[in-house]
Design an enzyme around this catalytic site. Structure first.
Site, PDB file in Angstrom:
ATOM      1  N   GLY A 266       0.824  -1.188   0.011  1.00 19.84           N
ATOM      2  CA  GLY A 266      -0.051   0.033   0.070  1.00 19.84           C
ATOM      3  C   GLY A 266       0.897   1.222  -0.050  1.00 19.84           C
ATOM      4  O   GLY A 266       0.720   2.190  -0.639  1.00 19.84           O
TER       5      GLY A 266
ATOM      6  N   ARG B  11      -7.937  -2.861  -2.236  1.00 25.88           N
ATOM      7  CA  ARG B  11      -7.637  -1.953  -1.371  1.00 25.88           C
ATOM      8  C   ARG B  11      -8.119  -0.640  -1.618  1.00 25.88           C
ATOM      9  O   ARG B  11      -7.897  -0.237  -2.881  1.00 25.88           O
ATOM     10  CB  ARG B  11      -6.157  -1.964  -0.544  1.00 25.88           C
ATOM     11  CG  ARG B  11      -6.097  -3.254   0.251  1.00 25.88           C
ATOM     12  CD  ARG B  11      -4.785  -3.176   0.740  1.00 25.88           C
ATOM     13  NE  ARG B  11      -4.550  -2.158   1.849  1.00 25.88           N
ATOM     14  CZ  ARG B  11      -3.313  -1.914   2.519  1.00 25.88           C
ATOM     15  NH1 ARG B  11      -2.097  -2.560   2.163  1.00 25.88           N
ATOM     16  NH2 ARG B  11      -3.228  -1.142   3.364  1.00 25.88           N
TER      17      ARG B  11
ATOM     18  N   ASP C 223      -0.155  -1.197  12.986  1.00 27.32           N
ATOM     19  CA  ASP C 223       0.341  -2.287  12.298  1.00 27.32           C
ATOM     20  C   ASP C 223       0.585  -3.363  13.478  1.00 27.32           C
ATOM     21  O   ASP C 223       0.921  -4.710  13.009  1.00 27.32           O
ATOM     22  CB  ASP C 223       1.607  -1.679  11.812  1.00 27.32           C
ATOM     23  CG  ASP C 223       1.648  -1.068  10.381  1.00 27.32           C
ATOM     24  OD1 ASP C 223       0.393  -1.105  10.057  1.00 27.32           O
ATOM     25  OD2 ASP C 223       2.353  -0.543   9.960  1.00 27.32           O
TER      26      ASP C 223
END
Ligand code: S3P
Length: 427
Positions: free
Chosen positions: A93, A121, A315
């Site tokens: 990403g 995404r 994350d």
């Protein structure tokens, strides 16, 4: 499809200097070297699939890249070139969103795509603000899904207050602002990871932080200074082993040379709040504070409620969920809707796998609850997400675990299993 079986571990005491290099910083090294007119030198570049994709793209745009192990030299072209093929961002990403921002102000036609997970995404978070300043970008689903096409050209200056705290959106906009006609302004509600600002400032970009929370970005009038940097280790990768030492009685680990940037180490502070012993040892400051983190088992963990500074630990939430599953009491995560649009829907994937391990959970749109207990051996589906695979490998240190579809670990932490083998047997 590759699988692994993790065998339960007993107490360990490890000094670890080989945690993977920081992914966010490595991506930026590949990209930002293109903003200079001289050779950048990068030590300890992450040799993961994600960041190698960024490096390949730099090459497709005309840079000369020489690599000796993790030492990389990048000589940018005089002017970025229009590539003759698709720019493949793989699973990353960060690669696609930052490159879209960087390329939207460069003359040429660019097509950016990636693997099936990346192509699912949302991209409108960068595409919409970029289109609003004149960028010509399109993609599937009205420009929301890759493949994305960019026809680079002139960009207007902007004043943009982002509704999401995302370093990828912020970085894409800052990169576009460097090519805009006049100075631009960007604001976010919570400071997201600020590697872009730190690195560009170090390269001589004119970026200021105003008292009203806006970042002011001046367009480039000349090429920036090159990067000469040693990439620190990635605290998000180190965190898997931090959780391991917090849940395996009498264990301790010293994670060496991580970035200690406050936007990156919040999960370690939560682990500390849960009862683990955590020490931060700052050693130097090069673009970022850098140092070691020691994490030691300190008795059974306590439950915790996580609802603020979410961008600072987004994350790490899959691995933190393993600590929550081993804690006393019910833990809760909220305001974390962003988890649903990561490499997988990390709310449903973490909970589905925890349920397989006999852990009770409750799912909300923006988070979840985990009732602490004991994680039992199960067959885990990574759903193609590196952080799910590695989190459940760590969970396996308690009672063993079979994890399926583990190739994805290569995207961010190629030597993860090697380090895990210093703690237990991995088949
Ligand atoms: C990253 C920003 C974060 C993070 C991602 C890396 C970066 O994403 O989750 O792993 O390098 O800028 P968002 O900006 O979408 O929150």
């Amino acid at each position: 499809m590759k699988k692994m079986s993790v065998v339960p571990a007993s107490a360990f005491n490890l000094n670890c200097s080989t945690i993977a290099s920081d992914k966010s910083i490595s991506h930026r090294c590949a990209m930002f070297s293109l903003l200079s007119d001289q050779k950048s030198t990068i030590e300890n570049f992450l040799l993961g699939e994600d960041t190698l994709a960024s490096l390949n793209i730099a090459q497709q745009l005309g840079a000369t890249v020489t690599r000796n192990g993790s030492y990389v030299e990048i000589t940018p072209p005089k002017e970025l070139q229009e590539p003759s093929d698709v720019l493949d961002c793989g699973n990353a990403g960060t690669a696609i969103r930052l490159y879209v921002g960087l390329l939207s102000g460069i003359d040429g036609y660019f097509v950016l795509s990636g693997d099936k997970y990346l192509r699912a995404r949302p991209m409108k978070r960068v595409v919409n603000p970029l289109i609003s300043i004149g960028a010509k970008i399109d993609g599937r689903a009205n420009g929301n899904l890759a493949p994305l096409t960019v026809r680079g050209g002139a960009l207007e200056a902007f004043r943009y207050h982002s509704s999401i705290d995302s370093a990828q959106v912020k970085s894409a906009m800052i990169l576009s602002a460097l090519r805009a006609k006049e100075k631009s302004y960007y604001k976010e509600n919570l400071l997201s990871r600020d590697h872009t600002e730190r690195m560009l400032l170090g390269m001589g970009a004119e970026i200021s932080f105003l008292t009203d929370g806006y970042i002011e970005i001046m367009p480039l009038t000349s090429p920036l200074k090159p990067l000469n940097i040693r990439v620190p280790s990635d605290p998000s990768s180190g965190f898997f082993f931090a959780v391991a030492s917090a849940i395996i009685p009498n264990s301790t680990i010293l994670l060496e040379n991580l970035t200690l940037n406050k936007t990156r180490v919040e999960a370690y502070k939560i682990l500390q709040d849960m009862g683990a012993k955590v020490e931060f040892i700052q050693k130097e400051n090069i673009y970022e504070p850098i140092g070691d983190i020691r994490v030691s088992y300190n008795g059974k963990l306590s439950s915790v409620s996580v609802n603020s500074n979410i961008a600072w630990l987004i994350d790490e939430l899959p691995a933190l969920s393993i600590a929550m599953a081993m804690a006393k009491g019910t833990s809760k995560v909220s305001n974390a809707k962003e988890l649903r649009v990561k490499e997988s829907d990390r709310i449903s994937c973490v909970l589905e796998n925890l349920n397989r391990c006999g852990i009770e959970t409750k799912e909300y749109e923006d988070g979840y609850e985990i009732v602490g207990g004991v994680i039992h051996k199960a067959i885990i589906d990574s759903f193609g997400d590196h952080r799910i695979a590695m989190s459940f490998a760590i969970a396996g240190l308690v009672d063993g675990m079979d994890i399926e579809d583990i190739e994805c670990i290569e995207t961010s932490f190629p030597n993860f299993i090697e380090i895990l083998k210093e703690i237990t047997e991995v088949l």
